[in-house]
Design a protein around this motif. Sequence first.
Motif, PDB file in Angstrom:
ATOM      1  N   VAL A  60     -43.004 -13.486 -50.881  1.00  0.00           N
ATOM      2  CA  VAL A  60     -42.801 -12.838 -49.524  1.00  0.00           C
ATOM      3  C   VAL A  60     -41.463 -12.380 -49.066  1.00  0.00           C
ATOM      4  CG1 VAL A  60     -43.603 -12.804 -46.944  1.00  0.00           C
ATOM      5  CG2 VAL A  60     -44.991 -14.062 -48.791  1.00  0.00           C
ATOM      6  N   MET A  61     -41.247 -11.112 -48.651  1.00  0.00           N
ATOM      7  CA  MET A  61     -40.000 -10.712 -48.383  1.00  0.00           C
ATOM      8  C   MET A  61     -39.478 -11.727 -47.254  1.00  0.00           C
ATOM      9  SD  MET A  61     -41.020  -6.656 -48.149  1.00  0.00           S
ATOM     10  CE  MET A  61     -39.344  -6.278 -47.644  1.00  0.00           C
ATOM     11  N   SER A  62     -38.035 -12.003 -47.406  1.00  0.00           N
ATOM     12  CA  SER A  62     -37.730 -13.007 -46.568  1.00  0.00           C
ATOM     13  C   SER A  62     -36.557 -12.249 -45.540  1.00  0.00           C
ATOM     14  CB  SER A  62     -36.926 -13.987 -47.362  1.00  0.00           C
ATOM     15  OG  SER A  62     -35.873 -13.517 -48.259  1.00  0.00           O
ATOM     16  N   GLY A  63     -36.323 -13.222 -44.485  1.00  0.00           N
ATOM     17  CA  GLY A  63     -35.517 -12.600 -43.603  1.00  0.00           C
ATOM     18  C   GLY A  63     -35.962 -11.243 -42.755  1.00  0.00           C
ATOM     19  N   LEU A  64     -37.186 -11.286 -42.698  1.00  0.00           N
ATOM     20  CA  LEU A  64     -37.860 -10.308 -41.837  1.00  0.00           C
ATOM     21  C   LEU A  64     -37.824 -10.616 -40.415  1.00  0.00           C
ATOM     22  CD1 LEU A  64     -40.769  -9.278 -44.067  1.00  0.00           C
ATOM     23  CD2 LEU A  64     -38.479  -8.269 -43.964  1.00  0.00           C
ATOM     24  N   PRO A  65     -37.812  -9.544 -39.424  1.00  0.00           N
ATOM     25  CA  PRO A  65     -37.877  -9.588 -38.097  1.00  0.00           C
ATOM     26  C   PRO A  65     -39.273 -10.259 -37.809  1.00  0.00           C
ATOM     27  CG  PRO A  65     -36.884  -7.730 -38.454  1.00  0.00           C
ATOM     28  CD  PRO A  65     -37.336  -8.152 -39.743  1.00  0.00           C
ATOM     29  N   PHE A  66     -39.397 -10.870 -36.550  1.00  0.00           N
ATOM     30  CA  PHE A  66     -40.576 -11.527 -36.404  1.00  0.00           C
ATOM     31  C   PHE A  66     -41.770 -10.173 -36.110  1.00  0.00           C
ATOM     32  CE2 PHE A  66     -44.153 -12.422 -33.192  1.00  0.00           C
ATOM     33  CZ  PHE A  66     -44.580 -13.706 -33.793  1.00  0.00           C
ATOM     34  N   GLY A  67     -42.908 -10.592 -36.938  1.00  0.00           N
ATOM     35  CA  GLY A  67     -44.171  -9.632 -36.906  1.00  0.00           C
ATOM     36  C   GLY A  67     -44.035  -8.209 -37.799  1.00  0.00           C
ATOM     37  N   ARG A  68     -43.125  -8.434 -38.754  1.00  0.00           N
ATOM     38  CA  ARG A  68     -42.962  -7.503 -39.726  1.00  0.00           C
ATOM     39  C   ARG A  68     -43.938  -7.463 -40.754  1.00  0.00           C
ATOM     40  NH1 ARG A  68     -39.781  -2.897 -38.956  1.00  0.00           N
ATOM     41  NH2 ARG A  68     -40.047  -2.432 -41.187  1.00  0.00           N
ATOM     42  N   VAL A  69     -44.528  -6.423 -41.397  1.00  0.00           N
ATOM     43  CA  VAL A  69     -45.680  -6.639 -42.515  1.00  0.00           C
ATOM     44  C   VAL A  69     -44.574  -6.718 -43.819  1.00  0.00           C
ATOM     45  CG1 VAL A  69     -47.416  -5.331 -43.627  1.00  0.00           C
ATOM     46  CG2 VAL A  69     -47.218  -5.195 -41.197  1.00  0.00           C
ATOM     47  N   SER A  70     -45.118  -7.441 -44.599  1.00  0.00           N
ATOM     48  CA  SER A  70     -44.431  -7.607 -46.097  1.00  0.00           C
ATOM     49  C   SER A  70     -45.403  -7.378 -47.135  1.00  0.00           C
ATOM     50  CB  SER A  70     -43.683  -9.259 -46.234  1.00  0.00           C
ATOM     51  OG  SER A  70     -44.503 -10.011 -45.762  1.00  0.00           O
ATOM     52  N   THR A  71     -45.120  -7.680 -48.142  1.00  0.00           N
ATOM     53  CA  THR A  71     -45.937  -7.580 -49.319  1.00  0.00           C
ATOM     54  C   THR A  71     -46.112  -8.882 -50.112  1.00  0.00           C
ATOM     55  OG1 THR A  71     -44.395  -6.772 -51.131  1.00  0.00           O
ATOM     56  CG2 THR A  71     -45.538  -5.058 -49.911  1.00  0.00           C
ATOM     57  N   SER A  72     -47.221  -9.313 -50.827  1.00  0.00           N
ATOM     58  CA  SER A  72     -47.409 -10.403 -51.610  1.00  0.00           C
ATOM     59  C   SER A  72     -48.151 -10.267 -52.563  1.00  0.00           C
ATOM     60  CB  SER A  72     -47.653 -11.567 -50.605  1.00  0.00           C
ATOM     61  OG  SER A  72     -47.880 -12.854 -51.389  1.00  0.00           O
ATOM     62  N   GLY A  73     -47.736  -9.828 -53.881  1.00  0.00           N
ATOM     63  CA  GLY A  73     -48.727  -9.532 -54.985  1.00  0.00           C
ATOM     64  C   GLY A  73     -49.120  -8.045 -54.440  1.00  0.00           C
ATOM     65  N   MET A  74     -50.647  -8.416 -54.254  1.00  0.00           N
ATOM     66  CA  MET A  74     -51.409  -6.941 -54.367  1.00  0.00           C
ATOM     67  C   MET A  74     -52.196  -7.295 -52.661  1.00  0.00           C
ATOM     68  SD  MET A  74     -53.527  -7.412 -58.108  1.00  0.00           S
ATOM     69  CE  MET A  74     -54.026  -5.547 -57.778  1.00  0.00           C
ATOM     70  N   SER A  75     -51.496  -7.952 -51.854  1.00  0.00           N
ATOM     71  CA  SER A  75     -51.859  -8.017 -50.589  1.00  0.00           C
ATOM     72  C   SER A  75     -50.679  -7.986 -49.666  1.00  0.00           C
ATOM     73  CB  SER A  75     -52.124  -9.704 -50.229  1.00  0.00           C
ATOM     74  OG  SER A  75     -53.414 -10.017 -51.244  1.00  0.00           O
ATOM     75  N   LEU A  76     -50.917  -7.595 -48.305  1.00  0.00           N
ATOM     76  CA  LEU A  76     -49.967  -7.556 -47.297  1.00  0.00           C
ATOM     77  C   LEU A  76     -50.119  -8.828 -46.570  1.00  0.00           C
ATOM     78  CD1 LEU A  76     -51.007  -3.893 -46.055  1.00  0.00           C
ATOM     79  CD2 LEU A  76     -48.980  -4.601 -47.484  1.00  0.00           C
ATOM     80  N   ARG A  77     -48.945  -9.100 -45.903  1.00  0.00           N
ATOM     81  CA  ARG A  77     -48.872 -10.190 -45.078  1.00  0.00           C
ATOM     82  C   ARG A  77     -48.305 -10.083 -43.820  1.00  0.00           C
ATOM     83  NH1 ARG A  77     -50.389 -15.417 -47.552  1.00  0.00           N
ATOM     84  NH2 ARG A  77     -51.148 -14.740 -49.663  1.00  0.00           N
ATOM     85  N   MET A  78     -48.665 -10.797 -42.690  1.00  0.00           N
ATOM     86  CA  MET A  78     -47.933 -10.868 -41.470  1.00  0.00           C
ATOM     87  C   MET A  78     -47.399 -12.201 -41.427  1.00  0.00           C
ATOM     88  SD  MET A  78     -47.086  -8.914 -38.770  1.00  0.00           S
ATOM     89  CE  MET A  78     -48.570  -7.786 -38.658  1.00  0.00           C
ATOM     90  N   GLY A  79     -46.141 -12.546 -41.690  1.00  0.00           N
ATOM     91  CA  GLY A  79     -45.809 -13.737 -42.071  1.00  0.00           C
ATOM     92  C   GLY A  79     -46.258 -14.463 -43.157  1.00  0.00           C
ATOM     93  N   ASN A  80     -47.001 -15.434 -43.190  1.00  0.00           N
ATOM     94  CA  ASN A  80     -47.666 -16.351 -44.437  1.00  0.00           C
ATOM     95  C   ASN A  80     -48.981 -15.895 -44.461  1.00  0.00           C
ATOM     96  OD1 ASN A  80     -45.044 -17.142 -45.700  1.00  0.00           O
ATOM     97  ND2 ASN A  80     -45.172 -19.087 -44.600  1.00  0.00           N
ATOM     98  N   GLU A  81     -49.681 -15.344 -43.501  1.00  0.00           N
ATOM     99  CA  GLU A  81     -50.915 -14.881 -43.258  1.00  0.00           C
ATOM    100  C   GLU A  81     -51.266 -13.634 -43.845  1.00  0.00           C
ATOM    101  OE1 GLU A  81     -53.237 -17.322 -42.330  1.00  0.00           O
ATOM    102  OE2 GLU A  81     -51.621 -18.780 -42.202  1.00  0.00           O
ATOM    103  N   LYS A  82     -52.448 -13.492 -44.823  1.00  0.00           N
ATOM    104  CA  LYS A  82     -52.771 -12.035 -45.219  1.00  0.00           C
ATOM    105  C   LYS A  82     -53.207 -11.348 -43.939  1.00  0.00           C
ATOM    106  CE  LYS A  82     -54.742 -12.759 -49.947  1.00  0.00           C
ATOM    107  NZ  LYS A  82     -55.894 -12.411 -50.679  1.00  0.00           N
ATOM    108  N   TRP A  83     -52.794 -10.185 -44.016  1.00  0.00           N
ATOM    109  CA  TRP A  83     -53.211  -9.186 -43.288  1.00  0.00           C
ATOM    110  C   TRP A  83     -53.666  -7.768 -43.559  1.00  0.00           C
ATOM    111  CZ3 TRP A  83     -50.557  -4.153 -41.780  1.00  0.00           C
ATOM    112  CH2 TRP A  83     -50.979  -3.707 -40.545  1.00  0.00           C
ATOM    113  N   MET A  84     -55.061  -7.560 -43.279  1.00  0.00           N
ATOM    114  CA  MET A  84     -55.718  -6.350 -43.611  1.00  0.00           C
ATOM    115  C   MET A  84     -55.291  -5.262 -42.852  1.00  0.00           C
ATOM    116  SD  MET A  84     -57.776  -5.162 -45.961  1.00  0.00           S
ATOM    117  CE  MET A  84     -59.304  -3.632 -46.130  1.00  0.00           C
ATOM    118  N   LEU A  85     -54.624  -4.029 -43.410  1.00  0.00           N
ATOM    119  CA  LEU A  85     -54.283  -2.754 -42.694  1.00  0.00           C
ATOM    120  C   LEU A  85     -55.608  -2.160 -42.430  1.00  0.00           C
ATOM    121  CD1 LEU A  85     -51.083  -0.689 -43.559  1.00  0.00           C
ATOM    122  CD2 LEU A  85     -53.481   0.520 -42.974  1.00  0.00           C
ATOM    123  N   ASN A  86     -55.781  -2.050 -41.348  1.00  0.00           N
ATOM    124  CA  ASN A  86     -57.090  -1.178 -40.550  1.00  0.00           C
ATOM    125  C   ASN A  86     -56.559  -0.199 -39.854  1.00  0.00           C
ATOM    126  OD1 ASN A  86     -59.584  -0.401 -40.061  1.00  0.00           O
ATOM    127  ND2 ASN A  86     -60.143  -1.798 -38.466  1.00  0.00           N
TER     128      ASN A  86
END
Length: 813
Positions: free
Chosen positions: A7-33
């Motif tokens: 997961v991309m590190s050093g991000l501001p709180f609430g930033r969306v990042s990538t983790s493999g084939m998923s998106l994450r908000m922090g360490n939680e998976k986040w589905m873009l809707n």
Amino acid sequence: MSSVLPVMSGLPFGRVSTSGMSLRMGNEKWMLNGVSYGPFKPNSRGESYPDDAQLARDFAHIKALGFNTVRVYDLPSDAVLREARRQDLRLIAGIPWTDHTDFLSDDEAWHEIRRRVHEVASKYGNGDRVAVLLVGNEIEKTLVRWMKPPKVKAALEELVTIAKKAAPACLIAYATYPSTEYIVPDNADVVAVNVYLEQQEKFKRYLLRLMNQTASRPLIISEFGLDAHVHGEELQAEAWTWMRDTCSACGIAGTVWFSYTDEWFRGGEQVRGWKFGLVDEERQPRIICQTTKDGLSPRTQGPYISVVVCTRNGAATLEACLAALERQNYERYEVIVIDDGSTDGVPTIAAAHESVRYIHQEHAGLSVARNTGKDAARGEIIAYTDDDCVPDEDWLQYLAQAFDDPMWVAAGGPNLPPTPRNNTERCVAAAPGGPCHVLLNDEEAEHLPGCNLSIRKSALNAIGGFDSVFRAAGDDVDVCWRLREAGGKLRFVPGAMVWHHRRFTLGAYLKQQRGYGHAEALLMKKHPNRFGMMGGARWRGLIYGDGGGGTVPDEGAVFHGPYGTGAFQVVYAGGAQFGWWHWFAGVLWIALSLMFLCFGWMWVATGLVGCALVSAGNVARRQWRGSGLHRASDAFLLWLMCLLQPVIREWARVVGMIRTGARPTFKTALPDIIPPIKPKKFSIKLAERSYWSATGKGRDEWMQALREHLAATKRTWREDDGWRWFDIEQSPLAWLTVTEYHGGPRKLTRIRLLLRLDWRWFAAAGVLLFLSQEHLGFVAGFLAVTAAWLTASVIRGVTMIQLAAEKSGLQAM
């Protein structure tokens, strides 16, 4: 988990990042809707958005409908950013520029585009609302063919690099579409594709195809919609439901519905006669608004799964593996650890996890350990993974779905490298020879690697389990081949992902390759008909996941459709898996060099060594694309790996063949996927002309006029069959065209005159000149005749361009 997932590190709180084939908000998976918004008729401030009060109502309604993201096609105004923040909505923002013209032909225009991308990324990409910046959107298919796909892709990659430097915490992408699906920057953070398919089964098949093209990045369907005017509101609502369900089942990271409202302003005028919106122009909701907050359709109860982790002295990574297995979003499973005679802390680690069944055996090898796990398993499905793997939290959920039909006897998904432990591991992840899958089509596999392999217990028992002769590698290849020979099918499931550590020292990497080479000799002994004359395995499908970037879309590799107008244009990558450089990889070139040295032919041996060094560089260059490597030391280490890997692996295979008496049959079957025939000609640009029309005339009218001229002068010609980068060829000349659209009926048509030469003729001419270098008179005469011929060709070709333009009513620029 955060220490393992990249997961991309050093991000501001609430930033969306990538983790493999998923998106994450922090360490939680986040589905873009998401839902698209605009563009609209300019407001009082000249912005492509409604007035502030209407915008506020729209965003509040979008939030109430359950969306978390809004895609905008112009730069977000202050009001857009304010309302997005108020409603806690993320934005996908496009960077508008002149992508509907030949932007690569004008250096000043290209400089301005790069400057604008940097400026916009700096301003909008470092805030808390813009989740994704798009450096472009749907460059028109015939324009891509005109500018040449490799150049367009390289230009977009440059824009992505510029945007990343200006906004390192923002996700950067380019939105492509099926007509140019091969134009995806290798360095983009996510793959964004605009897709409009009206049937669920076709949509699902295309999603599976896209998932196999993403190079292990998140896939976002950046546009999808259905016209309620044509299909009715009920079918529109149904399409929303099956689109969301299908994307979830396939592991898509996010979707954007097109669009929020029927109000749409484009080309200086309001667009009428279509109803893609969730609401109409007056903001009256359609039936679809009743379904957008509904959850996904409930999934059926899956089978009981036994997860088997085989380990030998794997204490360094086993804890992360077991911790990830405890966090699975699936209920009906067990975890079994098979300890193959470990002498480190494996028993202690296993004992710390109460839900884990621990079984110790004397060291007998990987296959025996896998069979021990099979015999102990209580589940009808056995899911194998390695002690250096970290399964995604939805791994078992996706594997369970894969066995919905009895024809599937095994299933597995991608194995991706996690955050590297050191820089060498980062290079190993990009180097060739890693565990990969082989696909016969977008769903059926020929081989699934053992680090991510689930099998029906009944099917595994039916073939006698794993063969104990394979003690460290090759067991998965053997079992996949035997499952298929028994009539079963293997299913590739893109969402069933595991993180798989690569080797983190050069010595460990080469030792692994030596083991693979020995395993290939054992496989050859058992399956001689699956190996070619040079001893390498022959696959009927295509290999995916072996590092490197995407296929370069050269001429003859992409089926564009006649004149570049195909709706679904794809890269046929089969031919890209073997190139000239492979002839100079491995043991063969060393043996030949030594042989020529023995004969005293130093210059030949030196040439072969030079070819081998260049060959390794070419492989390294291909693997480098999209790898994330940057430093010169990384380039050298990757080149060294590409040089040594085939030598070590092939030598181990040859030694194994001698020891075991293994021999190939030389009678391998032809592959199911036959690559297209590459063109024997290359093109030289001779001239280019541009023509204007204010009455809607363009390339089609010009080509028809040229056909009529060629027919009237009794000349023979051929036209593009869908594979070539010309429209009409009258040898040795050819013409390539493109029409740019500049609003309403205004069109600019560009016509390029090409000289098409056969590579063989060119090579013969070069040899002739080389042999005749002592006869300067002949060489001068040959060059003079060639120059005269070229001059005459240019005059004739340009004259034909002008005649066809006059006949079709185009005006010269």
